[in-house]
Design an enzyme around this catalytic site. Structure first.
Site, PDB file in Angstrom:
ATOM      1  CG  ASP A   1       0.002  21.800   0.667  1.00  0.00           C
ATOM      2  OD1 ASP A   1      -0.844  21.468  -0.235  1.00  0.00           O
ATOM      3  OD2 ASP A   1       0.771  20.476   1.045  1.00  0.00           O
TER       4      ASP A   1
ATOM      5  CG  HIS B   1       0.440  23.073  -3.841  1.00  0.00           C
ATOM      6  ND1 HIS B   1       0.729  21.439  -2.803  1.00  0.00           N
ATOM      7  CD2 HIS B   1       2.067  22.939  -4.098  1.00  0.00           C
ATOM      8  CE1 HIS B   1       2.105  21.176  -2.836  1.00  0.00           C
ATOM      9  NE2 HIS B   1       2.899  22.347  -3.686  1.00  0.00           N
TER      10      HIS B   1
END
Length: 406
Positions: A235, A258
């Site tokens: 993430d 991310h």
């Protein structure tokens, strides 16, 4: 009921040991360490390295002894080499010992991944501590791969987050350096309601497909500095949430993951503003986003203002520069998070996607005063790059590639 009983038991241990105070341990773990500090060795409180038996109670007892020591010397909680199994562990304050209290992690902390052992937001938490140093070069391994299958947050908006590895709540004047965090169940680190906390020389790692394993999430905190660290997760490497002010992210190597995000913002009612964020001197590699601002549609009114992204290298990154004010796509109503006074400067490297700069701002509160200075991105695929700007007031100076929005 079993979970509540376990947490009540943990709190009871803390209360009991606070009551007896540090003087009870003059002959038990209170050895003098370096000049000006007293060592509280978890082994002397019953910790059992290399055993399947948990050391949770021993760790909390050693902490309370150190925290309540009141003899004018600094306290050091020593975790010697070895592997220690812990479930939910609470290091609570306020402390009486001379500030700062030091946690010297030389060993490896290994999580019990039975989720019934966890009643709150964290595996290891520091709560209401003023003056803290965490150091030692040790490892904190949450074995999240054993529980990621229970994370349903992609399909369930009301999902319960899995426990964060390290949770800092109401922590002030703290420094964490030189430790490794592996395979968190939820976030690797969550910092909230805190002031003047610094993190550097960290290594944070989880597989790229691990769910919601942010390297660090910051919220409702002021004066937070994260630097000289390597973060690879499933993430955001770092996510900066509501109520964060005066946050500096410096010399981070991020990826896979991310990217580095401001947000997500606006998911909850009455969120606090984000102001004064600097992301600088970072390298972002192989991520699904580079530097991102993300807000939820149909949000309440708030602001994200005074954001600087500077001296950043993108290496085969999707969406190197992106503002997404429709994050989550669960409503057609516009976001009411107002984004303003944003600078992107000296950003270079390679983009995997053809739209390298993508500003998707709110139609109700358009982005204001967004400035680009010296953007030099090129395609990893030797294809043309473009920029797209929707509902955004944009200005340019210096080199611009992709070319400015028209």
């Amino acid at each position: 009921m079993a979970v509540i009983a376990r947490r009540a038991s943990a709190i009871a241990v803390l209360v009991l040991w606070f009551a007896v105070g540090g003087n009870a341990f003059a002959g038990r773990g209170g050895g003098v360490g370096g000049v000006g500090d007293t060592i509280f060795n978890v082994l002397q409180f019953g910790a059992k390295p290399g055993s399947r038996e948990e050391s949770t109670q021993a760790f909390m007892q050693a902490w309370v002894a150190a925290c309540q020591k009141f003899d004018g010397l600094k306290a050091r909680l020593l975790i010697p080499p070895g592997v220690y199994t812990l479930s939910e562990t609470i290091f609570g304050g306020p402390c009486k010992s001379r500030r700062p209290i030091t946690v010297q992690l030389l060993g490896t902390l290994s999580a019990n991944t039975d989720l019934s052992e966890y009643s709150d937001k964290s595996w290891i938490s520091f709560d209401s501590v003023d003056g803290l140093v965490i150091t030692g070069g040790g490892i904190i391994d949450a074995h999240g791969q054993n529980v990621w299958k229970y994370d349903d947050c992609k399909s369930n908006p009301g999902c319960a987050r899995l426990p964060a590895t390290l949770y800092f709540n109401n922590v002030r004047n703290a420094k964490t350096k030189g430790i490794t965090l592996l395979n968190s169940m939820g976030f690797h680190m969550h910092v909230t309601n805190s002031y003047n906390v610094r993190f550097h020389s960290l290594r944070i790692s989880a597989p790229p497909d691990s769910p919601n394993t942010d390297g660090m999430h910051i919220s409702k905190s002021q004066t937070v500095k994260v630097s000289r660290s390597t973060i690879s997760t499933g993430d955001d490497c770092i996510s900066i949430g509501q109520g964060s002010t005066n946050v500096t992210v410096n010399k981070i190597t991020c990826g896979p993951g991310h990217g580095i995000s401001v947000g997500s913002l606006g998911k909850l009612p009455n969120e606090l503003d984000v102001k004064g964020v600097i992301v600088k001197n970072c390298t972002i590699k192989g991520t699904t986003n580079g530097v991102r601002i993300k807000t939820w549609p149909a949000s309440g009114a708030s602001q994200a203002a005074g954001l600087l992204f500077t001296n950043i290298i993108m290496d085969n990154v999707q969406n190197p520069i992106i503002v997404d004010q429709g994050y989550g796509h669960r409503s057609n109503q516009p976001s009411r998070v107002k984004i303003s006074n944003v600078i992107y400067q000296n950003i270079e490297g390679t983009s995997v996607t053809p739209v390298a700069v993508n500003l998707m701002c709110s139609r109700q509160v358009p982005c204001q005063n967004v400035r680009f200075n010296n953007i030099k991105l090129r395609s990893s695929l030797n294809a043309p790059l473009t920029a797209s700007c929707t509902n955004a007031q944009v200005g340019y100076t210096g080199i611009q590639y992709p070319p400015p929005c028209r």
